[in-house]
Design a protein around this motif. Structure first.
Motif, PDB file in Angstrom:
ATOM      1  N   TYR A 278       0.913  -1.248   0.034  1.00  0.00           N
ATOM      2  CA  TYR A 278       0.009   0.089   0.166  1.00  0.00           C
ATOM      3  C   TYR A 278       0.693   1.299   0.095  1.00  0.00           C
ATOM      4  CZ  TYR A 278      -3.373   3.478   1.318  1.00  0.00           C
ATOM      5  OH  TYR A 278      -3.946   4.614   1.487  1.00  0.00           O
ATOM      6  N   PHE A 279       1.777   1.336   0.869  1.00  0.00           N
ATOM      7  CA  PHE A 279       2.517   2.578   1.017  1.00  0.00           C
ATOM      8  C   PHE A 279       3.601   2.714  -0.050  1.00  0.00           C
ATOM      9  CE2 PHE A 279       0.651   2.470   5.387  1.00  0.00           C
ATOM     10  CZ  PHE A 279       0.183   3.619   5.631  1.00  0.00           C
ATOM     11  N   LEU A 282       1.151   4.113  -2.757  1.00  0.00           N
ATOM     12  CA  LEU A 282       0.781   5.350  -2.619  1.00  0.00           C
ATOM     13  C   LEU A 282       1.903   6.409  -2.986  1.00  0.00           C
ATOM     14  CD1 LEU A 282      -1.257   7.484  -0.836  1.00  0.00           C
ATOM     15  CD2 LEU A 282       0.318   7.040   1.098  1.00  0.00           C
ATOM     16  N   VAL A 283       3.000   6.287  -2.351  1.00  0.00           N
ATOM     17  CA  VAL A 283       4.248   7.321  -2.820  1.00  0.00           C
ATOM     18  C   VAL A 283       4.434   7.197  -4.194  1.00  0.00           C
ATOM     19  CG1 VAL A 283       6.509   7.629  -2.249  1.00  0.00           C
ATOM     20  CG2 VAL A 283       5.152   6.858  -0.395  1.00  0.00           C
ATOM     21  N   LYS A 363       7.621  12.169  -0.407  1.00  0.00           N
ATOM     22  CA  LYS A 363       7.300  12.248   0.923  1.00  0.00           C
ATOM     23  C   LYS A 363       7.040  13.527   1.572  1.00  0.00           C
ATOM     24  CE  LYS A 363      10.345   7.908   1.370  1.00  0.00           C
ATOM     25  NZ  LYS A 363      11.623   7.465   2.149  1.00  0.00           N
ATOM     26  N   TYR A 396      -2.587   2.802  13.208  1.00  0.00           N
ATOM     27  CA  TYR A 396      -2.501   3.128  11.756  1.00  0.00           C
ATOM     28  C   TYR A 396      -2.515   4.500  11.598  1.00  0.00           C
ATOM     29  CZ  TYR A 396      -4.102   3.821   7.028  1.00  0.00           C
ATOM     30  OH  TYR A 396      -4.065   4.124   5.492  1.00  0.00           O
ATOM     31  N   TYR A 400       1.246   5.884   9.970  1.00  0.00           N
ATOM     32  CA  TYR A 400       0.946   6.286   8.422  1.00  0.00           C
ATOM     33  C   TYR A 400       2.341   7.067   8.022  1.00  0.00           C
ATOM     34  CZ  TYR A 400      -1.350   8.315   4.412  1.00  0.00           C
ATOM     35  OH  TYR A 400      -1.686   8.730   3.006  1.00  0.00           O
ATOM     36  N   ALA A 403       5.358   4.906   7.684  1.00  0.00           N
ATOM     37  CA  ALA A 403       5.461   4.049   6.564  1.00  0.00           C
ATOM     38  C   ALA A 403       5.785   4.970   5.245  1.00  0.00           C
ATOM     39  CB  ALA A 403       4.163   3.419   6.584  1.00  0.00           C
ATOM     40  N   VAL A 404       5.305   6.002   5.161  1.00  0.00           N
ATOM     41  CA  VAL A 404       5.471   6.813   4.096  1.00  0.00           C
ATOM     42  C   VAL A 404       6.977   7.008   3.962  1.00  0.00           C
ATOM     43  CG1 VAL A 404       5.292   9.017   3.012  1.00  0.00           C
ATOM     44  CG2 VAL A 404       3.320   7.893   3.919  1.00  0.00           C
ATOM     45  N   ALA A 407       9.338   4.087   2.593  1.00  0.00           N
ATOM     46  CA  ALA A 407       9.299   3.613   1.128  1.00  0.00           C
ATOM     47  C   ALA A 407      10.708   4.216   0.793  1.00  0.00           C
ATOM     48  CB  ALA A 407       8.208   4.273   0.575  1.00  0.00           C
TER      49      ALA A 407
END
Length: 436
Positions: A278-279, A282-283, A363, A396, A400, A403-404, A407
């Motif tokens: 997911y992350f 997303l990035v 980011k 979560y 968040y 986790a970003v 990446a």
């Protein structure tokens, strides 16, 4: 570059300090079996409550499409001995508001009210009737069916609607994710009261309920509220498991339309809400087409060549693989050039991944804007309901930003190469110069 890295690390430090200060999420199950997620917040005399069910549009069938959406809509139009006018007036008298959210997976209804005893008590009484004792009056159903059908007929003349509707059918085939959430004219026309009542009894069950509560109440008060809102729900059975989404055969459809511009959309099965990629995705998508004027698609298609005013890409994660989609509009005579360039930008990104500079900037933008996504109780309870429905970690919101930040270029590149096949996309062009 060194200055950018310093600013990014400073921003990350500030956001991390903020994240550590976020309010904790409490979780329990009511005696009747509903799952509850609660954040106590005493800053404002406000209470927000939402109740979600596994009753989104994917629970429809082709011949009953639109049933799930109409069921949710009619909950507040007469319930527990109150007419729709009495429901509306009773809430307005205490300054309370109802809301709703609906997608392929979820059907949810929400309440915002003052937390003082009289206002809260009256609002919750009405809210409890709406959730647990909807009446689905026949005259109201016929009126709302006519409204929906009129909206469908109007929408079906618009190029954007035509493109999106066909794209989902091509992307998902016979999978219920491909059904239009509002239904089709024929399916909505055939819906009867028993269809909605039976659907409610099978899907709006106590074991299928996720209650999110945030505001100026204690844990004990929240527990009493959750139980009062769900104890009289139908018992029912566990929700059915959705079938897995499989990639479609690549295909392009071109539809003539009198609009002055071509509407171009491309899609591929993307990711699940709980997906470990997911992350990174997303990035990566922020760099590809989700970051506005800083994205590659915008730079190549609008800034350099003027082929479109706007172009975007996004992931819509669901219980099963939601769509990864790219969309743009352009003049008809340049639609082919715009489509070819869009495909090239996507293929180049999947093959080569982002640069380190692009990653740092993405980011920084995502982390910098995250506090704005949770700067009100109303926004936070939306996350709280999502966390509960998809069984995400209670940490979560705190995780968040971290986790970003974790990446990497290689992770983004690897995730896109494993998850997105540029040659496997389905494509729709509405407003093409000629048909295929």
């Amino acid at each position: 570059m060194h200055v950018m890295r310093f600013m990014f690390l400073l921003l990350l430090s500030c956001c991390s300090q903020w994240a550590l200060a976020t309010l904790p999420i409490e979780h329990w199950q009511t005696p009747s079996g509903a799952r509850v997620y609660f954040i106590e917040s005493r800053d404002l005399p406000i209470l927000d409550v939402s109740v979600d069910f596994d009753a989104g549009s994917s629970t429809d069938t082709a011949d009953k499409s639109g049933r799930a959406g109409l069921t949710l809509h009619l909950l507040s139009l007469g319930a527990g001995g109150l007419t729709e006018d009495q429901v509306a007036k009773g809430l307005a008298d205490v300054g309370a508001q109802l809301g709703a959210h609906f997608d392929q997976d979820r059907a949810g209804i929400s309440l915002r009210t003052l937390s003082s005893a009289r206002e809260r008590g009256q609002a919750l009484d009405i809210f409890g009737r709406v959730i647990q004792h909807p009446e689905f009056a026949g005259n109201v159903l016929e009126r709302e069916k006519a409204r929906v059908i009129a909206g469908l007929k109007e929408a079906d003349t618009k190029p954007g609607t035509i493109a999106d509707r066909l794209l989902m059918k091509m992307l998902y085939g016979n999978h219920s994710y491909g059904l239009r959430s509002s239904g089709e004219v024929d399916s909505v026309s055939g819906l009867q009261r028993d269809d909605l009542a039976n659907f409610y009894r099978s899907r709006y069950t106590v074991g299928n309920a996720v209650v999110a509560i945030m505001g100026n109440v204690s844990r004990a008060e929240a527990a009493a509220i959750a139980e009062s809102l769900t104890k009289e729900l139908p018992q029912g059975k566990p929700a059915d498991v959705l079938p897995e989404v499989t990639p479609p055969a690549p295909n392009t459809r071109k539809i003539t339309h009198p609009a002055t511009q071509s509407h171009i959309v491309l899609a591929y099965p993307g990711l699940r809400r709980v997906d470990p990629d997911y992350f990174p995705l997303l990035v990566g998508n922020h760099i590809l087409g989700g970051g506005g004027f800083t994205s590659r698609l915008m730079e190549e298609i609008r800034q350099k060549r003027g082929l479109a005013y706007s172009v975007h890409s996004h992931f819509a994660p669901l219980r099963e693989k939601g769509p990864f989609e790219i969309g743009l509009q352009t003049r008809k005579e340049q639609s082919e050039d715009a489509l070819l360039l869009t495909r090239k930008v996507l293929a180049d990104f999947v093959a080569g991944g982002p640069t380190e500079k692009e990653l740092v900037e993405a980011k920084q933008n995502i982390i910098g804007s995250f506090p704005l996504r949770i700067d009100s109780n109303k926004k936070i309870i939306g996350f709280l309901a999502m966390i509960g429905f998809y069984n995400l970690p209670l940490t979560y919101l705190d995780d968040y930003v971290k986790a970003v930040e974790r990446a990497t270029v290689s992770q983004v590149k690897d995730a896109f190469q494993r998850r997105i096949n540029p040659d496997g996309m389905v494509t729709v062009v509405v407003g093409a110069v000629g048909t295929e």
